[in-house]
Design an enzyme around this catalytic site. Structure first.
Site, PDB file in Angstrom:
ATOM      1  N   ASP A 315       0.725  -1.256  -0.072  1.00 57.77           N
ATOM      2  CA  ASP A 315      -0.094  -0.030   0.016  1.00 57.77           C
ATOM      3  C   ASP A 315       0.723   1.246  -0.044  1.00 57.77           C
ATOM      4  O   ASP A 315       1.961   1.217  -0.465  1.00 57.77           O
ATOM      5  CB  ASP A 315      -0.904   0.018   1.122  1.00 57.77           C
ATOM      6  CG  ASP A 315      -2.177   0.592   0.993  1.00 57.77           C
ATOM      7  OD1 ASP A 315      -2.219   1.904   1.055  1.00 57.77           O
ATOM      8  OD2 ASP A 315      -3.147  -0.083   0.731  1.00 57.77           O
ATOM      9  N   ASP A 427      -6.141   4.945  -5.388  1.00 58.96           N
ATOM     10  CA  ASP A 427      -6.925   5.684  -4.262  1.00 58.96           C
ATOM     11  C   ASP A 427      -7.107   7.149  -4.586  1.00 58.96           C
ATOM     12  O   ASP A 427      -6.471   7.668  -5.482  1.00 58.96           O
ATOM     13  CB  ASP A 427      -5.882   5.650  -3.217  1.00 58.96           C
ATOM     14  CG  ASP A 427      -6.682   5.787  -1.823  1.00 58.96           C
ATOM     15  OD1 ASP A 427      -7.697   6.065  -1.554  1.00 58.96           O
ATOM     16  OD2 ASP A 427      -5.861   5.418  -0.817  1.00 58.96           O
ATOM     17  N   MET A 428      -7.918   7.571  -3.834  1.00 61.77           N
ATOM     18  CA  MET A 428      -8.243   9.132  -3.895  1.00 61.77           C
ATOM     19  C   MET A 428      -8.584   9.920  -2.566  1.00 61.77           C
ATOM     20  O   MET A 428      -9.684   9.491  -2.135  1.00 61.77           O
ATOM     21  CB  MET A 428      -9.070   9.582  -4.800  1.00 61.77           C
ATOM     22  CG  MET A 428      -9.438  11.136  -5.256  1.00 61.77           C
ATOM     23  SD  MET A 428     -10.900  11.575  -5.901  1.00 61.77           S
ATOM     24  CE  MET A 428     -10.528  13.084  -6.296  1.00 61.77           C
ATOM     25  N   ASP A 496     -12.790   2.219   4.900  1.00 61.59           N
ATOM     26  CA  ASP A 496     -11.361   2.171   5.967  1.00 61.59           C
ATOM     27  C   ASP A 496     -12.058   1.653   7.181  1.00 61.59           C
ATOM     28  O   ASP A 496     -10.979   1.414   7.955  1.00 61.59           O
ATOM     29  CB  ASP A 496     -10.779   3.419   6.075  1.00 61.59           C
ATOM     30  CG  ASP A 496      -9.956   3.842   4.743  1.00 61.59           C
ATOM     31  OD1 ASP A 496      -9.617   2.832   4.089  1.00 61.59           O
ATOM     32  OD2 ASP A 496      -9.533   4.929   4.541  1.00 61.59           O
TER      33      ASP A 496
HETATM   34  C1  DGJ Z   1      -6.943   5.312   2.048  1.00 66.84           C
HETATM   35  C2  DGJ Z   1      -7.314   3.968   1.763  1.00 66.84           C
HETATM   36  O1  DGJ Z   1      -8.594   3.669   1.851  1.00 66.84           O
HETATM   37  C3  DGJ Z   1      -6.405   3.042   2.488  1.00 66.84           C
HETATM   38  O2  DGJ Z   1      -6.972   1.781   2.433  1.00 66.84           O
HETATM   39  C4  DGJ Z   1      -5.043   3.008   2.513  1.00 66.84           C
HETATM   40  O3  DGJ Z   1      -4.744   2.879   1.206  1.00 66.84           O
HETATM   41  C5  DGJ Z   1      -4.578   4.708   2.857  1.00 66.84           C
HETATM   42  N1  DGJ Z   1      -5.607   5.527   2.076  1.00 66.84           N
HETATM   43  C6  DGJ Z   1      -3.290   4.885   2.169  1.00 66.84           C
HETATM   44  O4  DGJ Z   1      -2.722   6.250   2.572  1.00 66.84           O
END
Ligand code: DGJ
Length: 650
Positions: A315, A427-428, A496
């Site tokens: 990640d 991701d964003m 998350d």
């Molecule tokens: C937000 C994501 O939802 C998490 O799973 C992780 O990838 C973080 N960003 C990393 O900055």
């Protein structure tokens, strides 16, 4: 001269079964026919006070449209035969083409609209929605929708619609932390198994709006389309704008029937490879955060391989100077200190352990402390005279700009070409502010749409260049979950929040729209003191199973259990990811909830039952399975474990 909607609902077999054509001159001096008739695609103009689908300003200052029916024909452009209804403004050369495609196999109707300026002067579009969905006249309707926020996505809300307008929307340049562009409507009595339900979505990954209106005359309609908030599009002579598609359906098999219809449609028609099983992945985020380097990742990879993981995903934290969330976004090459020989040694190690390798990226973002921002401070969305508000210390690159698109294409293409990467988590992590585009070629408010088009272009090109890569859509969890992104992404990181009991509710809301194979779900250490590892596994096994806990802290016993559940999941995976899903008991009101999956051939099923907050002594309610072949005899496995080993959070 007004195109009026006749009927949407249960299939009728003969034209004479349709409700009669309505005529109205309006009502008293206060309401014209636009108010009393269900106009199919109303534009703002005349005596009309309902929420219209189209709002146009002409070059001479006229802000009133008057659309008349021109023709109806079948077209086989744009992937398959469909109906096109053409409307023209009575005084200006503005053409509006309403497209209707029937996805007969799925009983889904798709609508989108093309608006063409055939004049010599530009016109400005201030609203251009995809569809107005009319519910049968005279009914009183309850709407179900999904609301929430970061860490708490997809919470189910159910409310009666009353006279007025209920609005759901996104103004954030991404889709769905707060509301999802989905609705389901019934007349107050449908349940999971039966009853008339009308449902729909908008396939779009940016600002959108849903306006559910009950008019003064009791007609209910649901509008879906691009958000008109701060929106304008300067349509130059000869230009055509095409709206995103809205898909909708009707069923008399209740909310369960509505979601199974959408699940099948998404798997069969929307996803690039909707029937490919997803591998069990390990993701390092919750274990190592930004502390990513070769040795500790290799150690986690060894443990992941031991329990049967098939894909190891690194990640955030792997790229240039990414030691915290203050630096690095934009500089998409491996950090020289953490990976002195690049990513290849780790990837080779992972591959040697029998796993594929995946990587996290956040392409649309830049930290001011990055080489990219120092070189191109003008590439971010901003107004020159205003501060650039940071969120998580980052700014948003303006993906409407082709130079930004080209930069991202080059960097991500290089990453994928130079490494054996088979999975990307995209991701964003923030929403827009100060939405300026200083040197926009058209109206700067086109940003909202052109940004998403730029995103689709970059992602689409990368997909094409690297067809074997699986893509995950993440936006701080479920911030970008919609049918637009699912044309490009294979799955969604839905939240998350990985605490298993909270997750049950989130998963249930998500399942109203999306099939289980698109729902990536990790087993983590969240609340491990209270929730057994078995329970945590079972919750994640309801979707596309992953593991995200810190395996270096898991005991030998934990690793053994994990290996057991992963092996079982591999057997059950085709039924869970590709079968029919039935929500037997809701996690929203119940402390004992259950969800069932059934293979399409009805040969095999999987039942998950979750007892969350029911202390002993307890008398568990009976669960009635759904969809089974009445003539068949099924063999039941595994249920004895549940009966005897039942304890709190089992
Ligand atoms: C937000 C994501 O939802 C998490 O799973 C992780 O990838 C973080 N960003 C990393 O900055």
């Amino acid at each position: 001269g007004m195109l009026v909607h006749r009927y949407w609902g249960k299939r009728l077999f003969a034209p004479e079964d349709y409700p009669p054509t309505l005529h109205s001159e309006g009502w008293a001096s206060f309401n014209g026919p636009g108010q009393t008739l269900p106009e199919e695609y109303p534009a703002y103009g005349g005596l009309k006070y309902i929420d219209p689908c189209l709002k146009v300003s002409f070059a001479d200052g006229v802000r009133d449209s008057d659309l008349a029916f021109q023709s109806a024909s079948m077209s086989d452009r744009d992937h398959g035969e469909h109906l096109v209804i053409e409307l023209h403004d009575r005084a200006y050369p503005l053409q509006v083409r309403l497209h209707y495609r029937v996805h007969a196999q799925h009983d889904i109707l798709e609508r989108w609209v093309e608006i063409a300026n055939l004049d010599d002067h530009p016109v400005t579009l201030e609203r251009a929605w995809s569809a107005q969905w009319h519910l049968p006249q005279g009914g009183s309707y309850r709407m179900e929708h999904l609301a929430g926020r970061w860490l708490d996505e997809s919470q189910v809300i159910s409310e009666m619609l009353t006279q007025g307008i209920k609005t759901l929307e996104s103004r954030r340049i991404t889709t769905s932390h707060h509301h999802n562009p989905w609705f389901a409507v019934d007349q107050g009595s449908a349940n999971e198994d039966q009853g008339d339900v009308w449902f729909g979505v908008l396939a779009w990954s940016g600002n959108w709006k849903l306006s559910a209106e009950v008019t003064d005359f009791g007609s209910t309609r649901i509008n879906l389309g691009l958000n008109d908030w701060d929106f304008a599009w300067r349509l130059v002579p000869g230009e055509t704008v095409i709206t995103p598609s809205s898909f909708a359906g009707y069923t008399n098999a209740g909310y369960g029937g509505a979601s199974r219809t959408l699940h099948d449609f998404i798997r069969d028609r929307v996803l690039p490879h909707g029937h490919k099983l997803h591998p069990i992945l390990y993701n390092s985020w919750e274990a190592t955060q930004f502390d990513v380097e070769e040795t500790s990742q290799a150690r986690l990879a060894e443990l992941a391989a031991r329990i049967g993981v098939e894909l190891f995903v690194v990640d955030d934290g792997w790229f240039h100077r990414r030691n915290s969330d203050h630096t690095g976004l934009g500089d998409w090459w491996p950090d020289e200190d953490k990976f002195p020989h690049g990513l290849s040694p780790l990837i080779e190690r992972v591959n040697a352990l029998g796993m594929d390798f995946g990587l996290w990226i956040e392409p649309e973002m830049v930290n001011p402390d990055s080489d990219l921002y120092r070189t191109h401070p003008d590439w971010v969305i901003h107004f020159p005279t205003r501060p650039r508000s940071e969120a998580r210390n980052q700014l948003i690159l303006n993906l409407a700009r082709t130079d930004v698109q080209e930069y991202l294409l080059e960097k991500i293409d290089a990453l994928l070409s130079q490494h054996n990467i088979t999975f990307i988590k995209w991701d964003m992590n923030r929403n827009v502010s100060e939405p300026g585009w200083p040197d926009a070629p058209g109206d700067p408010r086109e940003l909202w749409v052109r940004y998403v088009q730029g995103l689709y272009r970059v992602w689409g090109f990368l997909r094409q260049r690297h067809p074997d890569v699986t893509w995950q859509s993440c936006s701080g969890g479920g911030g970008r979950a919609d049918l637009g992104i699912l044309c490009l992404a294979d799955q969604i990181w839905e939240s998350d929040n990985t605490e298993a009991t909270a997750r049950l509710r989130i998963q249930e809301g998500f399942s109203l729209v999306f099939p289980a194979n698109t729902m990536e779900a990790w087993v983590t250490d969240a609340n491990r003191e209270k929730i057994s590892l078995d329970f945590r596994f079972h919750v994640s096994m309801c979707g596309s199973l992953g593991v995200g806990g810190d395996l270096s802290r898991w005991s030998g016993e934990d690793l053994k259990k994990a290996a057991h559940w992963i092996a079982l999941y591999k057997e059950l995976r085709p039924v869970i990811q590709l079968g029919d899903q039935f929500r037997l008991r809701s996690a929203l009101e119940n402390r004992f909830s259950a969800v069932q999956y059934l293979s399409k051939d009805r040969q095999e099923g999987v039942l998950f039952a979750f007892r969350t907050h029911l202390p002993e002594p307890v008398q568990l309610p009976t669960l009635t399975l759904r969809g089974l072949e009445p003539q068949a005899r099924y063999e039941v496995e595994g249920i004895a474990d549940v009966r005897s080993g039942l304890s709190w959070m089992e």
